[in-house]
Design an enzyme around this catalytic site. Structure first.
Site, short mmCIF file in Angstrom:
data_model
loop_
_atom_site.label_atom_id
_atom_site.label_comp_id
_atom_site.label_asym_id
_atom_site.label_seq_id
_atom_site.Cartn_x
_atom_site.Cartn_y
_atom_site.Cartn_z
N ASP A 65 0.86 -1.28 -0.08
CA ASP A 65 0.06 -0.06 -0.01
C ASP A 65 0.88 1.20 0.04
O ASP A 65 1.88 1.43 -0.64
CB ASP A 65 -0.95 -0.09 1.17
CG ASP A 65 -2.29 0.51 0.95
OD1 ASP A 65 -2.19 1.99 0.70
OD2 ASP A 65 -3.41 -0.11 0.74
N HIS A 117 -3.44 5.93 3.75
CA HIS A 117 -4.26 4.51 3.22
C HIS A 117 -3.64 3.35 3.76
O HIS A 117 -4.63 2.58 4.38
CB HIS A 117 -4.27 4.67 1.75
CG HIS A 117 -5.34 3.78 1.35
ND1 HIS A 117 -5.08 2.40 0.94
CD2 HIS A 117 -6.59 3.77 1.11
CE1 HIS A 117 -6.30 1.80 0.34
NE2 HIS A 117 -7.11 2.57 0.64
N SER A 166 -11.32 -1.35 0.01
CA SER A 166 -9.92 -1.15 0.75
C SER A 166 -10.03 -1.50 2.17
O SER A 166 -8.86 -2.03 2.97
CB SER A 166 -9.30 0.07 0.75
OG SER A 166 -8.82 0.28 -0.71
#
Length: 340
Positions: free
Chosen positions: A7, A42, A198
């Site tokens: 990520d 994220h 996600s």
């Protein structure tokens, strides 16, 4: 069990991961290969769903950040493939890989996932947020990845597919994907709420890792079967869909009962809705509820604790859309809803 999160990196110092951060890497071109610091947020959020101390599924997992997306949440296919091969070269076993990113179908990405699979590491992939067939995306189209879509609750309290979630035959299982409490990269104790596939995928990654923690010799062929068994039929999501049910995982020591999550009652919706026509834009109301008891020993994932709805009535809406040119062979985070 070692959880590799491919990520935007990881805020290693966040309290959600205290004492459980392993070696990570950075495969972006020109970057320090040892610096996986998350400058987007994220990756930190995704890792906390899978293995955070507060609300993560596998609370004992060692977390490894593999930075293959940049500060904008973007990366080339080459970056993502490099991240997968970094895991292949460096992973400590037993291990699970988690990919909360999405882009057009890539044979290179799918082949790299196949190599991980052959080496004994299962990859859990977000289905993507384009409201289209997951089979048109990578890593969601990988035949050996465990691909995860996002579910939500309807107004009649039925499990439904989140409107943004990709769907279809390449989706193996669904998990909640709205109002998910996550670690925020803005501070070592910061939190926020996110939505998207996600944040569905790492719940399943945590479940696979939780099973692996009890059965470390199990293979990538067996782990998806166990996750599927630890799910319930959910025909209201789509035909043949299954919804993650962590409490059904066979992970408790003999004689020990699973502890289920308990939540309090919702607060009242607030603030009060203004009369229609008195403001520009559609006002929203929020409500919250507390977690009274955290799950353990394979207990169920806590339901959402933060809810939002729009006020009814006619309001003046102002819409702005910013377009940006298409960039070939780019792939981005698969979990933040809305237009870029």
């Amino acid at each position: 069990v070692h959880l590799y999160v491919l990520d935007t990196g990881l805020r290693r110092t966040h309290v959600e991961f205290t004492g459980r951060v392993g070696q990570g890497g950075n495969v972006l071109n020109g970057a320090d290969p040892t610096n996986e610091w998350d400058d987007n947020g994220h990756g930190t959020a995704v890792a906390s769903v899978a293995a955070g101390t507060t609300s993560g599924v596998c609370k004992c997992c060692v977390v490894h950040g593999v930075k293959c997306l940049d500060h904008n949440g973007d990366g080339s296919y080459t970056d993502v493939i490099s991240g997968l091969f970094w895991v292949l070269r460096n992973a400590q076993r037993p291990a699970v890989a988690s990919m909360s990113l999405s882009g057009p179908t890539s044979l290179g990405i799918n082949n790299a996932i196949q190599e991980l699979y052959a080496a004994g590491i299962l990859t859990i992939a977000a289905a993507g947020n384009e409201n289209t067939a997951a089979c048109t995306k990578s890593p969601g189209s990988s035949p050996v990845a465990l691909t995860v879509g996002a579910s939500d609750l309807s107004s009649s309290n039925e499990d439904v597919r989140s409107g943004f979630s990709n769907y279809g035959g390449c989706v193996d299982v669904y998990a909640p994907g709205s109002g998910i409490l996550v670690a925020d990269h803005s501070g070592d104790a910061a939190t926020s709420y996110k939505a998207g596939t996600s944040f569905s995928a790492p719940a399943v990654a945590g479940a696979a890792a939780l099973y692996l923690s009890q059965y470390p010799e199990s293979t990538p062929q067996i782990q998806p079967e166990k996750v599927s068994q630890a799910s319930t039929a959910a025909p209201t999501i789509e035909a043949g869909a299954r919804l993650l049910n962590v409490r059904a995982l066979d992970v408790c020591p003999s004689g020990q009962e699973a502890v289920q999550c308990r939540v309090g009652n919702w607060t009242e919706w607030a603030p009060a809705c203004p009369p229609a026509g008195e403001m520009c834009g559609r006002p929203a109301q929020r409500r919250t509820r507390e977690i009274l008891e955290e799950p353990s020993c394979g207990g169920n994932v806590c339901p959402i604790t933060n809810d939002v709805r729009y006020c009814p009535g006619d309001y003046v809406l102002s819409l702005i859309h910013i377009s940006e040119p298409t960039r070939p062979e780019r792939i981005g985070v698969g979990g933040v809803c809305g237009k870029k």
